[in-house]
Design an enzyme around this catalytic site. Structure first.
Site, PDB file in Angstrom:
ATOM      1  N   CYS A 199      36.246  49.745  34.244  1.00 19.67           N
ATOM      2  CA  CYS A 199      37.452  48.664  34.246  1.00 19.67           C
ATOM      3  C   CYS A 199      37.558  48.656  32.803  1.00 19.67           C
ATOM      4  O   CYS A 199      36.736  48.391  32.018  1.00 19.67           O
ATOM      5  CB  CYS A 199      36.822  47.476  34.733  1.00 19.67           C
ATOM      6  SG  CYS A 199      38.168  46.123  34.653  1.00 19.67           S
ATOM      7  N   CYS A 218      37.112  44.480  31.696  1.00 19.99           N
ATOM      8  CA  CYS A 218      36.006  43.905  31.667  1.00 19.99           C
ATOM      9  C   CYS A 218      34.692  44.921  31.532  1.00 19.99           C
ATOM     10  O   CYS A 218      33.736  44.371  31.325  1.00 19.99           O
ATOM     11  CB  CYS A 218      35.842  42.964  33.061  1.00 19.99           C
ATOM     12  SG  CYS A 218      35.183  43.938  34.313  1.00 19.99           S
ATOM     13  N   CYS A 226      37.326  41.220  37.761  1.00 25.36           N
ATOM     14  CA  CYS A 226      38.186  40.448  36.964  1.00 25.36           C
ATOM     15  C   CYS A 226      39.623  40.693  37.648  1.00 25.36           C
ATOM     16  O   CYS A 226      40.403  40.173  36.824  1.00 25.36           O
ATOM     17  CB  CYS A 226      38.241  41.290  35.463  1.00 25.36           C
ATOM     18  SG  CYS A 226      38.866  42.698  35.472  1.00 25.36           S
ATOM     19  N   CYS A 236      35.739  58.971  42.523  1.00 24.51           N
ATOM     20  CA  CYS A 236      34.668  58.534  43.386  1.00 24.51           C
ATOM     21  C   CYS A 236      34.297  57.306  43.164  1.00 24.51           C
ATOM     22  O   CYS A 236      33.513  56.924  41.868  1.00 24.51           O
ATOM     23  CB  CYS A 236      33.615  59.686  43.349  1.00 24.51           C
ATOM     24  SG  CYS A 236      32.388  59.368  44.806  1.00 24.51           S
ATOM     25  N   CYS A 279      39.669  45.242  40.668  1.00 27.11           N
ATOM     26  CA  CYS A 279      38.216  45.019  39.969  1.00 27.11           C
ATOM     27  C   CYS A 279      37.767  43.889  40.744  1.00 27.11           C
ATOM     28  O   CYS A 279      38.264  42.810  40.701  1.00 27.11           O
ATOM     29  CB  CYS A 279      38.253  45.040  38.736  1.00 27.11           C
ATOM     30  SG  CYS A 279      36.722  44.768  37.582  1.00 27.11           S
TER      31      CYS A 279
HETATM   32 ZN   LIG Z   1      37.382  44.273  35.617  1.00 23.83          ZN
END
Ligand SMILES: [Zn+2]
Length: 142
Positions: free
Chosen positions: A97, A100, A51, A120, A48
């Site tokens: 995610c 976060c 984070c 995607c 990510c």
């Molecule tokens: Zn994240």
């Protein structure tokens, strides 16, 4: 509470590019064939951008021809969250995610085997971390 949210937004704004911010925090979609990972074949992990949570691995990445990085499975179902997104009057499943809450992209059920899924994902939501070379490296050190 509002102050805390603003602080977090300010920090992210400093850390991310405007596009990365718009995609992850405002659920924007990058223009296809413009992201840095749609035609990228490095071996490693995609984390990510906000984070650092591990999201996808290069072993599940495939060429979907859509212009966005596509994966048939996340690293772990615990690392992502799927939510129903009915913006634009089309019901899609949004992928975020799990740590976060950053918007990553969408999942569709027209992917390849074995899962039949196509995650995607926007390049702008990802950061690629190259796979560490094997520990045989110590031999060449001498
Ligand atoms: Zn994240």
């Amino acid at each position: 509470m509002t102050e805390e949210t603003t602080d977090k937004n300010e920090q992210l704004k400093k850390k991310l590019t405007p596009l990365q911010y718009r995609v992850t925090q405002r659920k924007a979609t990058e223009v296809p064939f413009t992201g840095k990972y749609y035609d990228f074949h490095g071996k490693g992990k995609y984390v990510c951008i906000c984070c650092g949570n591990e999201l996808f691995g290069s072993d599940t990445k495939f060429g979907s021809g859509t212009g966005w990085p596509s994966f048939w499975a996340p690293v772990s179902q615990d690392n992502i969250r799927e939510e129903i997104d009915n913006s634009f009057s089309i019901v899609r499943t949004e992928v975020v995610c799990s740590r976060c809450g950053a918007h990553l992209g969408h999942v569709f059920n027209d992917g390849p085997k074995p899962t039949g899924l196509r995650y995607c994902i926007n390049s702008a939501a990802l950061n690629f971390v190259e796979q560490e070379p094997n520990s045989t490296q110590t031999q060449s050190a001498q």
